[in-house]
Design a protein around this motif. Sequence first.
Motif, PDB file in Angstrom:
ATOM      1  N   ASP A   1      28.473  43.827  24.505  1.00 24.62           N
ATOM      2  CA  ASP A   1      28.259  42.877  25.602  1.00 24.62           C
ATOM      3  C   ASP A   1      29.519  42.080  25.907  1.00 24.62           C
ATOM      4  O   ASP A   1      29.835  41.817  27.082  1.00 24.62           O
ATOM      5  N   VAL A   2      30.242  41.675  24.879  1.00 23.41           N
ATOM      6  CA  VAL A   2      31.499  40.952  25.109  1.00 23.41           C
ATOM      7  C   VAL A   2      32.494  41.861  25.825  1.00 23.41           C
ATOM      8  O   VAL A   2      33.216  41.427  26.743  1.00 23.41           O
ATOM      9  N   GLY A   3      32.529  43.128  25.449  1.00 25.36           N
ATOM     10  CA  GLY A   3      33.393  44.065  26.152  1.00 25.36           C
ATOM     11  C   GLY A   3      33.027  44.204  27.609  1.00 25.36           C
ATOM     12  O   GLY A   3      33.894  44.193  28.490  1.00 25.36           O
TER      13      GLY A   3
ATOM     14  N   GLU B   1      34.018  43.002  33.506  1.00 22.57           N
ATOM     15  CA  GLU B   1      33.561  42.436  34.774  1.00 22.57           C
ATOM     16  C   GLU B   1      34.411  41.239  35.190  1.00 22.57           C
ATOM     17  O   GLU B   1      34.719  41.072  36.378  1.00 22.57           O
ATOM     18  N   LEU B   2      34.800  40.420  34.213  1.00 24.69           N
ATOM     19  CA  LEU B   2      35.639  39.264  34.557  1.00 24.69           C
ATOM     20  C   LEU B   2      37.028  39.712  34.987  1.00 24.69           C
ATOM     21  O   LEU B   2      37.583  39.189  35.963  1.00 24.69           O
ATOM     22  N   HIS B   3      37.608  40.672  34.281  1.00 27.31           N
ATOM     23  CA  HIS B   3      38.929  41.161  34.682  1.00 27.31           C
ATOM     24  C   HIS B   3      38.891  41.772  36.079  1.00 27.31           C
ATOM     25  O   HIS B   3      39.829  41.596  36.867  1.00 27.31           O
ATOM     26  N   ALA B   4      37.809  42.456  36.407  1.00 23.79           N
ATOM     27  CA  ALA B   4      37.674  43.017  37.754  1.00 23.79           C
ATOM     28  C   ALA B   4      37.613  41.907  38.798  1.00 23.79           C
ATOM     29  O   ALA B   4      38.272  41.978  39.848  1.00 23.79           O
ATOM     30  N   ALA B   5      36.813  40.869  38.518  1.00 23.87           N
ATOM     31  CA  ALA B   5      36.699  39.755  39.458  1.00 23.87           C
ATOM     32  C   ALA B   5      38.039  39.044  39.632  1.00 23.87           C
ATOM     33  O   ALA B   5      38.432  38.697  40.759  1.00 23.87           O
ATOM     34  N   GLU B   6      38.758  38.827  38.534  1.00 28.20           N
ATOM     35  CA  GLU B   6      40.063  38.165  38.619  1.00 28.20           C
ATOM     36  C   GLU B   6      41.064  39.021  39.393  1.00 28.20           C
ATOM     37  O   GLU B   6      41.881  38.484  40.163  1.00 28.20           O
ATOM     38  N   ALA B   7      41.003  40.326  39.210  1.00 23.82           N
ATOM     39  CA  ALA B   7      41.921  41.207  39.936  1.00 23.82           C
ATOM     40  C   ALA B   7      41.642  41.178  41.433  1.00 23.82           C
ATOM     41  O   ALA B   7      42.570  41.133  42.259  1.00 23.82           O
ATOM     42  N   VAL B   8      40.367  41.208  41.807  1.00 26.63           N
ATOM     43  CA  VAL B   8      40.022  41.160  43.233  1.00 26.63           C
ATOM     44  C   VAL B   8      40.370  39.793  43.819  1.00 26.63           C
ATOM     45  O   VAL B   8      40.781  39.689  44.988  1.00 26.63           O
TER      46      VAL B   8
ATOM     47  N   LEU C   1      32.178  38.899  43.479  1.00 26.83           N
ATOM     48  CA  LEU C   1      32.379  39.224  42.070  1.00 26.83           C
ATOM     49  C   LEU C   1      32.515  37.979  41.204  1.00 26.83           C
ATOM     50  O   LEU C   1      32.003  37.938  40.081  1.00 26.83           O
ATOM     51  N   THR C   2      33.204  36.944  41.699  1.00 22.46           N
ATOM     52  CA  THR C   2      33.350  35.741  40.882  1.00 22.46           C
ATOM     53  C   THR C   2      32.024  34.995  40.754  1.00 22.46           C
ATOM     54  O   THR C   2      31.735  34.415  39.698  1.00 22.46           O
ATOM     55  N   THR C   3      31.218  35.006  41.804  1.00 16.29           N
ATOM     56  CA  THR C   3      29.887  34.394  41.704  1.00 16.29           C
ATOM     57  C   THR C   3      29.058  35.095  40.639  1.00 16.29           C
ATOM     58  O   THR C   3      28.448  34.450  39.769  1.00 16.29           O
ATOM     59  N   GLU C   4      29.023  36.410  40.701  1.00 18.63           N
ATOM     60  CA  GLU C   4      28.158  37.158  39.800  1.00 18.63           C
ATOM     61  C   GLU C   4      28.609  37.050  38.345  1.00 18.63           C
ATOM     62  O   GLU C   4      27.774  36.892  37.444  1.00 18.63           O
TER      63      GLU C   4
END
Length: 425
Positions: free
Chosen positions: A311-313, A318-325, A359-362
Amino acid sequence: MARPSVPLRDTVPEIRSQPATGSDQDIAPPLYPARILRNDEEALQAARELARDAATEAARRDRERKLPWCELERFTASGLGSLTIPREYGGPGLSFATLSEVFRLISEVDPALGQIPQNHFGLLQLIQLTANESQKRRLFRSVLEGWRIGNAGPERGSRHTLDIRARLERDGDGFRLSGEKFYSTGALFAHWVAAKALDDHDRVVLALIPRGTQGLRIVDDWSGFGQRTTASGTVLLNAVPVTAENVIDLSPQRDLPNLQGAASQLIQAAIDAGIARGALNDAIAFVRDKARPWIEAKVERASDDPYVVADVGRLNVELHAAEAVLRRAARVLDDSAAAPLDADGAARASIAVAEAKVLTTEIALRASEKLFELAGSRATLAEFNLDRHWRNARTHTLHDPVRWKYHAIGAYHLNGQHPARHSWI
């Protein structure tokens, strides 16, 4: 124009007390000298220093609803309040990428402190787009000198955010402004209070009111369960005198392609990304140091539970994807600002930011809720105040609904439809 660069700590005076409360809240906050930043790295370093120091009392400020006066004064004195002012007006003219990262860094430790100046920057964008040259020079100069701009929010009791009911009526050479506003983030901390109203011709205008003006009253009645220290309460306007030079016609926002809405939403997305990162950091620390492993896992440490590890992975991906976008969206805004802006360019910027906002909201909601599942029942104890992450995420992400972001993105890519021009897209 530019002042010499000095370390942040050397630019910020010691603040021994907070401004008075109660009936004295209508007096302008103290004004301290503000640094002028020279480049993006100076701004990011100032944000890192502020975030590091603000982190120490962030949980207590939330628990006790202690407003972050000292931290906000440091924000302003460090020069962060003027980082987007164009160079032709004496400002550093820094990038949207830097603006986004500044808000993300601060919101990672205290998203209420991050949210307070968001309207300040949205209003700077609006001033740049709509004000005349004399107004731009005067208002930008005040911000360079340490003034903050707060927002008198939407009308209390209105049908929606664009249902403007406040009235600006001619009074001799000037005007009188009356109305009641709510969700007024930043107004309590501001030196200028900006309020939208309808003039005698039913045109939408923006009135800028110096704090301390007769008839202006700010009520600290924000009671939201999250973002508790933003003071996003009521602004009362009782025949407030407004000079003609402080009234801005907002029609260019409607008539011209612009980045005002995209810039405002970029900040919102950055705050949510910061909330997500803060929640995930606290989840990881708690699992490592305090959580007990589940008996069926047959491990000595909670951090070795294979389901917790997975789950941490997943949350990190998901967070890295949101930060990249989010970073991509900021680059799109920077590219759009550097070129002649047409309707297609403005739409492209708004859609890029909308994708980041989704993405950042989710991830903000998922990381702040998943924290408790990963950390266990002990994480719910009041002494840790870890629920502030979810309360902040749930409250801040209600600013505008993600379901309409999906619609705008789909309509753009499928049918070539441009999104509306306002601060919520």
